[in-house]
Design a protein around this motif. Structure first.
Motif, PDB file in Angstrom:
ATOM      1  N   PRO A  41      32.208 -73.721 -67.187  1.00  0.00           N
ATOM      2  CA  PRO A  41      32.505 -72.376 -66.657  1.00  0.00           C
ATOM      3  C   PRO A  41      33.467 -71.568 -67.526  1.00  0.00           C
ATOM      4  CG  PRO A  41      33.451 -74.098 -65.241  1.00  0.00           C
ATOM      5  CD  PRO A  41      32.582 -74.785 -66.240  1.00  0.00           C
ATOM      6  N   ASP A  42      34.300 -72.237 -68.294  1.00  0.00           N
ATOM      7  CA  ASP A  42      35.268 -71.483 -69.095  1.00  0.00           C
ATOM      8  C   ASP A  42      34.639 -70.804 -70.310  1.00  0.00           C
ATOM      9  OD1 ASP A  42      37.260 -72.053 -67.341  1.00  0.00           O
ATOM     10  OD2 ASP A  42      38.056 -73.769 -68.446  1.00  0.00           O
ATOM     11  N   ILE A  61      33.801 -68.149 -75.894  1.00  0.00           N
ATOM     12  CA  ILE A  61      33.296 -67.357 -74.771  1.00  0.00           C
ATOM     13  C   ILE A  61      31.848 -66.969 -75.109  1.00  0.00           C
ATOM     14  CG2 ILE A  61      33.492 -65.158 -73.534  1.00  0.00           C
ATOM     15  CD1 ILE A  61      35.732 -66.960 -72.712  1.00  0.00           C
ATOM     16  N   ARG A  62      30.916 -67.392 -74.281  1.00  0.00           N
ATOM     17  CA  ARG A  62      29.504 -67.105 -74.561  1.00  0.00           C
ATOM     18  C   ARG A  62      28.985 -65.921 -73.737  1.00  0.00           C
ATOM     19  NH1 ARG A  62      26.104 -72.440 -74.038  1.00  0.00           N
ATOM     20  NH2 ARG A  62      24.480 -70.927 -74.578  1.00  0.00           N
ATOM     21  N   LYS A  84      21.431 -66.631 -66.655  1.00  0.00           N
ATOM     22  CA  LYS A  84      22.138 -66.772 -67.932  1.00  0.00           C
ATOM     23  C   LYS A  84      23.488 -67.473 -67.719  1.00  0.00           C
ATOM     24  CE  LYS A  84      22.223 -65.838 -72.324  1.00  0.00           C
ATOM     25  NZ  LYS A  84      21.236 -66.295 -73.282  1.00  0.00           N
ATOM     26  N   PHE A  85      24.208 -67.045 -66.691  1.00  0.00           N
ATOM     27  CA  PHE A  85      25.503 -67.666 -66.392  1.00  0.00           C
ATOM     28  C   PHE A  85      25.315 -69.157 -66.063  1.00  0.00           C
ATOM     29  CE2 PHE A  85      28.239 -63.749 -64.963  1.00  0.00           C
ATOM     30  CZ  PHE A  85      28.118 -63.233 -66.229  1.00  0.00           C
ATOM     31  N   LYS A  86      24.296 -69.474 -65.269  1.00  0.00           N
ATOM     32  CA  LYS A  86      24.050 -70.879 -64.883  1.00  0.00           C
ATOM     33  C   LYS A  86      23.762 -71.732 -66.114  1.00  0.00           C
ATOM     34  CE  LYS A  86      22.402 -70.094 -60.181  1.00  0.00           C
ATOM     35  NZ  LYS A  86      21.227 -69.903 -59.320  1.00  0.00           N
ATOM     36  N   LYS A  87      22.983 -71.169 -67.013  1.00  0.00           N
ATOM     37  CA  LYS A  87      22.619 -71.911 -68.227  1.00  0.00           C
ATOM     38  C   LYS A  87      23.875 -72.170 -69.073  1.00  0.00           C
ATOM     39  CE  LYS A  87      19.470 -71.476 -72.237  1.00  0.00           C
ATOM     40  NZ  LYS A  87      20.326 -71.088 -73.356  1.00  0.00           N
ATOM     41  N   ILE A  88      24.687 -71.143 -69.239  1.00  0.00           N
ATOM     42  CA  ILE A  88      25.900 -71.282 -70.058  1.00  0.00           C
ATOM     43  C   ILE A  88      26.870 -72.272 -69.418  1.00  0.00           C
ATOM     44  CG2 ILE A  88      27.967 -70.040 -70.864  1.00  0.00           C
ATOM     45  CD1 ILE A  88      26.064 -67.652 -71.469  1.00  0.00           C
ATOM     46  N   VAL A  91      32.960 -68.833 -57.357  1.00  0.00           N
ATOM     47  CA  VAL A  91      31.543 -69.040 -57.637  1.00  0.00           C
ATOM     48  C   VAL A  91      31.344 -69.661 -59.020  1.00  0.00           C
ATOM     49  CG1 VAL A  91      29.300 -67.907 -57.865  1.00  0.00           C
ATOM     50  CG2 VAL A  91      30.905 -67.155 -56.091  1.00  0.00           C
ATOM     51  N   LEU A  92      31.871 -68.973 -60.061  1.00  0.00           N
ATOM     52  CA  LEU A  92      31.677 -69.483 -61.422  1.00  0.00           C
ATOM     53  C   LEU A  92      32.634 -70.637 -61.728  1.00  0.00           C
ATOM     54  CD1 LEU A  92      31.298 -66.034 -63.279  1.00  0.00           C
ATOM     55  CD2 LEU A  92      29.505 -67.429 -62.245  1.00  0.00           C
ATOM     56  N   LYS A  93      33.766 -70.695 -60.998  1.00  0.00           N
ATOM     57  CA  LYS A  93      34.776 -71.757 -61.150  1.00  0.00           C
ATOM     58  C   LYS A  93      35.547 -71.660 -62.478  1.00  0.00           C
ATOM     59  CE  LYS A  93      33.991 -73.390 -57.101  1.00  0.00           C
ATOM     60  NZ  LYS A  93      32.964 -74.304 -56.672  1.00  0.00           N
ATOM     61  N   THR A  94      35.913 -70.439 -62.830  1.00  0.00           N
ATOM     62  CA  THR A  94      36.802 -70.259 -63.979  1.00  0.00           C
ATOM     63  C   THR A  94      37.883 -69.244 -63.618  1.00  0.00           C
ATOM     64  OG1 THR A  94      36.979 -69.543 -66.292  1.00  0.00           O
ATOM     65  CG2 THR A  94      35.278 -68.473 -64.968  1.00  0.00           C
TER      66      THR A  94
END
Lengths: 528, 349
Positions: free
Chosen positions: B311-312, A239-240, B301-305, B337-340
């Motif tokens: 997404p998980d 988890i990041r 940050k979320f998009k980069k990760i 949105v994030l798909k997790t």
């Protein structure tokens, strides 16, 4: 809860196990006490002789973590003496033979030895419950917060089915939820395996339905991670990024040293809250949310009642309703969500997508809330589930269960059991009660210890002591309390100083991933 | 069934008392010791009425209705008797309304107003002050107590805490906590049921002191933010400030009862510690940021990760204190949105 709070007051028998109701759910306890005044039988089973025991017809001081053995013992008596509801069991339940074989495996003397509740007491409780049907079984976290929490819950259900008490008014299996909206957060899908209304994500038809409802494609089909796994995932870098909304994990999770190590290892933490907390210290971004009273919405209580929460003040500064924050984030990923208020979110989305809440609309709950299932707008709501023993799944399924001890039991080095919970005057980590004048009632935490242990360690009432487990230690004031049995120490997680979670064991029920807050091994040392 | 009150036909149900039928139909009868939750006491004698066919005046709180019953609540005899009762109560206590917290919501004051009592007719020497301010949240003024017993019955029969009782005898009779301990050192847990039961200013909320007159507040019904019982509360608000909280008397599941947290634990929203702006950590220190800046940063940050690890690699925990609509929105953000499905909350702990 399968049944409703109002039924407590009218019940014939209340079987309360692992619930410190007068402190954790005071208003529910009023009803239980009213029932006693009207002649109901109250059976209290708990390691502590807490205040509700003062009103009890029968009080059994059970050993921490022995619930399955105790409950199997009761069921052994019911089966051996043929006091169970044979017609109900035959018509409404299945797998009875496996249950019977299992509970007959263990002699009553053995159940008594494990649970600390004598054979005669086991017999008396079983006979009393058989003679006063239906009865309500009520529990709280004393049942669930164990590595065998799921088995504890199923054992309570076994007992109630055996007595024919499920699906009846003033009966049922009634877990009281700790927080105002734990029930609701589950109901609306803040769980890794289900969409709102308990519709599994793994079922393709459900994903199709929500893809259509939300106007998206490619909803993930694999159930997600549970919270303890996410925390461990922070350290392993699986988890990041971690988004923590309104939880003070650094104080509430077991083994604070471990928790803080995980949080410190995180690459990116977002905290959305109303205050800075011990947890926001680890945040990279903090988002200010509106508090209770600053936005409209609904809570779902333990009795499945969806009630309105109204706005009476504006949020301070730039603080915004949480739904607005999530909606704004969605926008940054190219999604325009339609709903712009609590009412629109509930009426146009939640109650449309979740059949159990289909009949609950804001205009119907301006006064009292409605209890789900409530499938359509003519439906009056459901006071109790599984009516007439017609279970949601068809038949009530008995589970044959073995008792397992807590993950950590006392030994020569750590000879005492620590059990934890909540006190009347505070709530969780005091972010709210600590700022509302309730410190006047309880300004600091203390550890309850038995007179026998106090004497043995030479500890006076009010003396500061060191409480140590394999995971940490706290300095805390001892309260010598005759309601505590020898060998037990009891404290809470309300204060950072002396917080029980420096000591608690991060061992979890393998399926529910509920932590064993109720049992770990500790020792007492004198200060200096 | 029907009964006739002051010449008017009123609908009544089996098991109701005259007082209950009168109240349901907007007919005022002074009545101080009766409360729906704790029932009939027949102590105060203020609710006297005439019932045709019954000898003498009757306490309307205790007489069950019968079909065709004829009741008169405003005859000179009735009003005179009611007046005497209220006059004596006013004479024997210190019922000065000017700064009383109950002013405008006081049932004794309402009775006096209804009966046109300007001031008590009997003048007794002033009572020595009898204030008990020892508890955290409740102020007790025994000079305002009319000994209706509603608080005692609330404590004993509703919340069943058995702290309040009547003590002493004759003219010295009064409410006591435990064995006449100060409220603050008694076994009282400050649930405030007695305050809600009190018809006068004898038991009031300390937190409300001097904050607002009754007619300056609006009442907003809502759901308690503490435990999972889901008690219904009436928040009495002046402007943006909570003056007091009471239990919603006809609300489910709590029928007006609350605990100490629900009744008195409402100040946190006003704390100086509230977060009032988004904050971003830079070089170990938090600095203020605009919503756009903070949300853009989170999204980037979320998009980069997600691009790097899928997404998980993002997890979220929702808030079991917040509303259904907020938790719904958070899980929607994660799934749609994030798909997790890495969304959870503290239900397991």
């Amino acid at each position: 809860m399968t049944n409703s709070f109002g039924e407590y007051a009218r019940a014939k028998l209340l079987f309360c196990i692992g619930t410190n109701m007068t402190e954790a759910h005071p208003v529910a306890s009023y009803y239980a006490k009213q029932a006693v005044k009207k002649g109901a039988t109250l059976i209290v089973v708990d390691p502590r002789r807490h205040a509700l025991a003062d009103y009890a017809t029968i009080f059994a001081q059970i050993k921490v973590g022995s619930d399955v053995a105790f409950l199997n013992g009761l069921m052994r008596v019911l089966i051996e003496e043929e006091l169970y509801d044979k017609k109900y069991v035959a018509e409404c339940c299945e797998n009875f033979d496996a249950l019977k074989a299992k509970v007959l495996e263990t002699p009553l003397e053995k159940a008594a030895q494990i649970s600390g509740v004598g054979v005669e007491m086991l017999e008396r409780i079983a006979r009393t419950m058989a003679a006063n049907r239906p009865g309500m079984a009520i529990y709280t976290l004393g049942i669930t917060e164990h590595t065998c929490g799921k088995n504890n819950v199923m054992s309570v259900a076994n007992l109630q089915m055996l007595l024919g008490n499920v699906g009846k008014e003033c009966g049922g299996v009634n877990p009281m939820r700790g927080q105002n909206n734990v029930q609701g957060a589950c109901d609306v899908g803040a769980l890794p395996n289900v969409f709102p209304g308990y519709q599994p994500v793994a079922v393709p038809a459900n994903r199709e339905k929500f893809e259509k409802g939300w106007g998206v494609t490619g909803l993930p089909d694999k159930p997600g991670m549970m919270m303890p796994d996410m925390m461990d995932g922070l350290a392993s870098k699986k988890i990041r990024a971690f988004y923590i909304y309104g939880e003070n994990l650094a104080n509430t999770e077991p083994n604070i040293t471990h928790v803080e190590k995980s949080l410190a290892a995180a690459e990116f933490i977002v905290c959305q809250d109303i205050f800075q907390t011990e947890t926001t210290k680890f945040a990279h971004v903090i988002l200010p949310a509106a508090a209770w009273g600053e936005d409209e919405g609904t809570f779902s209580s333990s009795e499945r009642r969806v009630s309105l929460v109204r706005k009476f003040k504006t949020p301070p500064g730039e603080a915004r309703p949480s739904w607005w924050i999530f909606k704004e984030l969605a926008k940054r990923f190219g999604q325009e969500w339609p709903s712009c208020s609590g009412k629109e979110l509930w009426d146009n989305e939640v109650s449309v997508l979740a059949p159990a809440f289909g009949g609950i609309k804001y205009d119907r709950i301006q006064g009292d809330g409605l209890q789900w299932p409530c499938p359509n707008v003519e439906h009056p709501g459901t006071g109790f589930l599984h009516r007439d023993g017609k279970f949601t799944r068809g038949k009530g399924l008995f589970a044959a269960l073995d008792w397992t001890p807590p993950a950590e039991v006392p030994d020569a080095e750590y000879p005492l059991v620590l059990s934890t919970g909540r006190r009347l005057y505070h709530y969780h980590t005091r972010t709210q009660t600590g700022r509302s004048g309730l410190n006047q009632m309880l300004p600091e935490e203390f550890a309850d210890i038995s007179p026998a242990d106090a004497k043995e360690h030479g500890i006076a009432d009010g003396e500061m002591i060191i409480l140590k487990s394999r995971r940490g230690q706290v300095k805390i004031r001892a309260k010598v309390n005759e309601r505590i049995p020898r060998g037990l120490v009891w404290t809470s997680f309300h204060f950072r100083e002396g917080n029980a979670n420096w000591l608690t064991n991060n061992a979890f029920d393998p399926e529910t991933k509920t932590a064993e807050y109720k049992a770990c091994a500790v020792k007492i040392e004198k200060v200096g | 069934m029907n009964i006739i009150v002051n010449g008017e036909d009123l609908e009544a149900r089996e098991g109701q008392t005259i007082l209950q039928v009168a109240r349901e139909n907007g007919v005022f009868i002074p009545a101080l010791c009766f409360h729906e939750k704790v029932g009939v006491a027949g102590r105060c004698r203020a609710c006297l009425v005439e019932v045709e066919g019954m000898k003498g005046l009757q306490t309307s709180c205790s007489v069950p209705v019968k079909n065709g019953m004829t009741v008169r609540t405003r005859t000179p005899v009735v009003l005179e008797a009611q007046k005497l009762v209220i006059d004596l109560l006013l004479s024997t206590g210190t019922h000065d309304c000017l700064s009383c917290e109950k002013n405008g919501g006081c049932e004794l004051q309402n009775a006096a107003y209804y009966l046109g009592i300007e001031r008590p007719s009997i003048s007794l020497p002033a009572l020595a002050p009898s204030l008990d301010g020892t508890s955290a949240f409740v102020s007790v003024d025994r000079n305002k107590c009319i000994q209706c017993g509603r608080c005692v019955r609330g404590c004993q029969n509703s919340v069943v805490n058995n702290v309040l009782d009547f003590g002493y005898r004759g003219q010295h009779t009064g409410i006591i906590f435990d064995d006449d301990a100060p409220m603050g050192t008694s076994t009282c847990v400050q649930c405030g049921e007695c305050v809600q039961m009190c018809p006068v200013g004898a038991l009031t909320e300390k937190k409300a002191l001097g904050k607002a007159r009754r007619w300056e507040t609006r009442v907003v019904r809502t759901t308690c933010p503490y435990c999972g019982v889901g008690c219904q509360l009436d928040v009495h608000v002046k402007g943006e400030d909570v003056v007091r909280v009471t239990g919603t008397e006809d609300g489910s599941p709590n029928r007006g009862s609350l605990c100490v947290k629900g009744r008195f634990g409402y100040d946190f929203m006003y704390s100086e510690d509230r977060l009032t702006t988004p904050l971003i950590r830079e070089n170990g220190e938090l600095r203020k940021a605009s919503w756009d800046e903070a949300l853009d940063l989170v999204a980037a940050k979320f998009k980069k990760i997600i691009a790097e690890s899928g997404p998980d690699a993002i997890g979220g925990v929702s808030c079991a204190r917040s509303t259904n609509e907020d938790s719904y929105s958070m899980q929607k953000l994660f799934r749609a949105v994030l798909k997790t499905n890495n969304i959870d909350h503290c239900a397991r702990t």
